[in-house]
Design a protein around this motif. Structure first.
Motif, short mmCIF file in Angstrom:
data_model
loop_
_atom_site.label_atom_id
_atom_site.label_comp_id
_atom_site.label_asym_id
_atom_site.label_seq_id
_atom_site.Cartn_x
_atom_site.Cartn_y
_atom_site.Cartn_z
N THR A 1 -29.04 -27.91 5.59
CA THR A 1 -30.26 -27.39 4.32
C THR A 1 -30.53 -27.37 3.18
O THR A 1 -28.73 -27.21 2.71
CB THR A 1 -31.20 -26.94 4.37
N PHE A 2 -31.13 -28.42 2.16
CA PHE A 2 -31.22 -27.85 0.92
C PHE A 2 -32.07 -27.52 0.58
O PHE A 2 -33.25 -27.44 1.24
CB PHE A 2 -30.93 -30.00 0.22
N VAL A 3 -32.12 -27.11 -0.53
CA VAL A 3 -32.86 -26.16 -0.93
C VAL A 3 -34.15 -26.45 -1.96
O VAL A 3 -34.41 -27.88 -2.40
CB VAL A 3 -32.55 -24.49 -2.99
N ASN A 4 -35.55 -26.78 -0.82
CA ASN A 4 -36.66 -26.54 -1.68
C ASN A 4 -37.37 -26.35 -3.04
O ASN A 4 -37.79 -25.02 -2.63
CB ASN A 4 -37.73 -27.72 -0.70
N VAL A 5 -37.27 -26.34 -4.35
CA VAL A 5 -37.25 -25.67 -5.18
C VAL A 5 -39.00 -25.16 -4.56
O VAL A 5 -39.55 -23.24 -5.36
CB VAL A 5 -37.55 -26.54 -6.25
N GLU A 6 -40.15 -25.80 -4.39
CA GLU A 6 -41.21 -25.14 -4.13
C GLU A 6 -41.45 -23.90 -3.04
O GLU A 6 -42.26 -23.08 -3.04
CB GLU A 6 -42.30 -25.84 -3.76
N GLU A 7 -40.69 -24.02 -1.92
CA GLU A 7 -40.95 -23.15 -1.07
C GLU A 7 -40.07 -21.89 -1.69
O GLU A 7 -40.41 -20.78 -1.46
CB GLU A 7 -40.31 -23.86 -0.04
N HIS A 8 -38.75 -21.96 -2.55
CA HIS A 8 -37.64 -21.22 -3.06
C HIS A 8 -39.14 -20.59 -3.71
O HIS A 8 -39.27 -18.60 -3.25
CB HIS A 8 -36.89 -21.50 -3.49
N MET A 9 -39.56 -20.86 -3.99
CA MET A 9 -40.40 -20.08 -5.18
C MET A 9 -41.43 -19.43 -4.35
O MET A 9 -42.86 -18.19 -4.60
CB MET A 9 -41.24 -20.57 -5.97
N GLN A 10 -42.32 -19.43 -3.79
CA GLN A 10 -43.40 -19.48 -2.79
C GLN A 10 -42.45 -18.02 -1.50
O GLN A 10 -43.63 -17.68 -1.08
CB GLN A 10 -43.59 -20.36 -2.20
N GLN A 11 -41.51 -18.07 -1.26
CA GLN A 11 -41.04 -16.75 -0.98
C GLN A 11 -41.45 -15.08 -0.71
O GLN A 11 -41.56 -15.44 -2.19
CB GLN A 11 -39.23 -16.34 -0.94
N PRO A 12 -41.83 -14.54 -0.11
CA PRO A 12 -42.93 -13.78 0.16
C PRO A 12 -41.28 -12.02 0.01
O PRO A 12 -40.18 -12.43 -0.58
CB PRO A 12 -43.41 -13.33 1.49
N PHE A 13 -41.90 -11.22 -0.41
CA PHE A 13 -41.18 -10.11 -0.70
C PHE A 13 -40.74 -9.57 1.48
O PHE A 13 -41.48 -9.90 1.83
CB PHE A 13 -42.04 -8.78 -0.96
N PRO A 14 -39.57 -8.14 0.47
CA PRO A 14 -39.27 -8.63 2.10
C PRO A 14 -39.74 -7.58 3.01
O PRO A 14 -40.92 -6.75 2.63
CB PRO A 14 -37.59 -8.29 1.87
N ASP A 15 -39.83 -7.65 4.17
CA ASP A 15 -40.85 -6.58 4.97
C ASP A 15 -42.44 -6.21 5.07
O ASP A 15 -42.82 -5.62 4.99
CB ASP A 15 -40.19 -4.84 4.88
N GLY A 16 -42.91 -7.41 4.94
CA GLY A 16 -44.50 -7.58 4.62
C GLY A 16 -45.24 -7.11 3.60
O GLY A 16 -46.16 -7.20 3.94
N LEU A 17 -43.94 -6.82 2.10
CA LEU A 17 -44.47 -6.27 1.05
C LEU A 17 -44.88 -6.90 0.46
O LEU A 17 -44.40 -7.93 0.15
CB LEU A 17 -43.65 -5.66 0.15
N ILE A 18 -46.99 -5.84 -0.03
CA ILE A 18 -47.29 -7.32 -0.74
C ILE A 18 -47.20 -6.75 -2.62
O ILE A 18 -48.08 -5.26 -2.80
CB ILE A 18 -48.74 -7.45 -0.44
N GLY A 19 -47.05 -7.24 -3.67
CA GLY A 19 -47.01 -6.48 -4.33
C GLY A 19 -48.46 -6.38 -5.36
O GLY A 19 -49.40 -7.42 -5.29
N ASN A 20 -48.80 -5.11 -6.46
CA ASN A 20 -49.91 -4.69 -7.02
C ASN A 20 -49.91 -4.89 -8.92
O ASN A 20 -48.85 -4.54 -8.78
CB ASN A 20 -50.64 -3.64 -7.08
N PRO A 21 -49.80 -6.17 -8.68
CA PRO A 21 -49.53 -6.19 -10.06
C PRO A 21 -49.85 -5.65 -11.32
O PRO A 21 -49.59 -5.35 -12.01
CB PRO A 21 -49.71 -7.70 -10.15
N ALA A 22 -50.78 -4.80 -11.18
CA ALA A 22 -51.83 -4.48 -12.25
C ALA A 22 -51.11 -2.74 -11.99
O ALA A 22 -50.70 -2.13 -12.74
CB ALA A 22 -53.59 -3.69 -11.56
N GLU A 23 -50.47 -1.81 -11.05
CA GLU A 23 -49.23 -1.05 -10.66
C GLU A 23 -48.90 -1.17 -11.44
O GLU A 23 -47.76 -0.74 -11.93
CB GLU A 23 -49.76 -1.21 -9.48
N GLY A 24 -47.63 -2.28 -10.85
CA GLY A 24 -46.76 -2.89 -11.39
C GLY A 24 -46.45 -3.42 -12.86
O GLY A 24 -45.57 -2.76 -13.61
N ARG A 25 -47.46 -3.17 -13.58
CA ARG A 25 -48.06 -3.42 -15.08
C ARG A 25 -47.75 -2.15 -15.82
O ARG A 25 -46.61 -1.72 -17.33
CB ARG A 25 -48.88 -3.91 -15.60
N LYS A 26 -47.94 -1.20 -14.27
CA LYS A 26 -47.55 0.16 -15.48
C LYS A 26 -46.23 1.05 -15.37
O LYS A 26 -45.58 1.13 -16.34
CB LYS A 26 -48.86 1.47 -14.78
#
Length: 362
Positions: free
Chosen positions: A235-260
């Motif tokens: 397998t070779f790395v697909n750049v688009e797929e690489h950049m779409q990888q999610p956080f582990p354990d099903g976590l969804i980040g909140n950028p507004a809270e992350g900015r703080k």
């Protein structure tokens, strides 16, 4: 009795080939006379000269099994090895004698040691050696100690794999990640779209076993625990797929809270623009990560940012924030960094954000 001896000789000739067998037989006497005092009678370096630094080569080691061939062996005997006690023998032994000693070591010491190795370990490491020489040695050096010109001309010298620090800092997974995606802020470029994961695995295992001299058993265990790539479907790395990888354990980040969180904990090093030019950056070495650089934007996805924030980075001042932040908060700040600096589709830190944080602290 004589018949059994004849059968044994014939069998040996079939294995080694008559010319090589005859040469190795001559070389045995020369080896015991001149070489065994340092390398040991069995070629394992177990001799009265064990106190030498560096110690005499152990011809039964995995490094010797992978590295040594007739050309290299003959050259080393004739010319010696700078930086070691191995002196040149070309003024004392003829070319034929040197060739005989080489044949003896290769056929009677190295080859039997190779047979004892499990599976196709040597083939795997040999493939890694070839790929390393083609792609990596120009910067990291033939023996992993970094090339002379790169040490002199690069602002940040390539990794020295022979250093003790490398053995403690570099895991197999971290090395595969570095070869696949490159290292942000360094001259280390990504190879994931040029080499298959199987080929990258071969390079990394060669470096770890032969250059870093880690125990073969340790590397075999690491390989067994890693996802396997089949030879017929690398397998070779697909750049688009690489950049779409999610956080582990099903976590969804909140950028507004992350900015703080970023304003509260990160901007002093990484800067309000994410460029690594924070107020503390001048005093830090190595410098904080520049998230807006081309190599960061090419290499850093959500999982990699999350891991760096969560676990910290060895060899830098980047701490493991998992000791302070929850997994969700790590995902939040990771999402902010990814969206604001890597993808640049959200606004970064503003003066208003900084002022709001100051007021909150009062």
């Amino acid at each position: 009795m004589m018949m059994f001896r004849c059968i044994a000789v014939i069998s040996t000739l079939l294995v080694f080939g008559a010319p090589v067998y005859a040469s190795a037989a001559k070389g045995e006497k020369l080896y015991l006379e001149y070489c065994a005092v340092c390398h040991g009678e069995k070629g394992d370096g177990n001799s009265r000269s064990r106190g030498l630094s560096p110690p005499p080569r152990d011809f039964t080691s995995i490094q010797s099994i992978v590295e040594m061939n007739k050309t290299r062996m003959t050259y080393s005997i004739a010319k010696g090895m700078p930086g070691t006690a191995m002196s040149p023998w070309e003024s004392r032994l003829s070319k034929e004698q040197i060739s005989s000693v080489s044949d003896y070591i290769l056929e009677r010491i190295i080859k039997p040691a190779r047979v004892k190795l499990p599976g196709d370990v040597v083939g795997h490491l040999k493939a890694g050696e070839t790929l390393y020489m083609e792609n990596c040695s120009v910067c990291h050096g033939d023996y992993g100690e970094t090339g002379v010109w790169t040490r002199a001309n690069m602002s940040s010298a390539p990794r020295n794999f022979t250093a003790e620090r490398s053995k403690t800092e570099l895991s197999r997974s971290r090395m595969i990640e570095a070869v696949t995606f490159g290292v942000a802020g360094k001259a280390m470029m990504p190879y994931g779209s040029r080499l298959s994961q199987q080929e990258i695995g071969s390079i990394v295992d060669y470096v770890r076993v032969v250059l870093m001299r880690l125990p073969l058993e340790q590397v075999e265990q690491e390989v067994a625990q890693a996802p396997q790539q089949t030879a017929d479907a690398p397998t070779f790395v697909n750049v688009e797929e690489h950049m779409q990888q999610p956080f582990p354990d099903g976590l969804i980040g909140n950028p507004a809270e992350g900015r703080k969180i970023y304003v509260r904990n990160c901007f002093a090093c990484h800067g309000v623009k994410g460029d690594g030019q924070g107020s503390r950056a001048f005093f830090i070495k190595p410098k904080p990560r520049n998230f807006v650089s081309e190599d960061s934007r090419r290499a850093l996805n959500r999982p990699r940012i999350y891991k760096a924030v969560h676990d910290g980075l060895k060899g830098s001042v980047m701490p493991a924030w998992s000791k302070v932040l929850s997994d969700q908060q790590v995902a939040d700040v990771g999402e902010f960094v990814f969206r604001a600096f890597i993808r640049a589709d959200l606004p970064g830190v503003s003066e208003a954000d900084l002022e709001a944080d100051k007021q909150k602290k009062k």
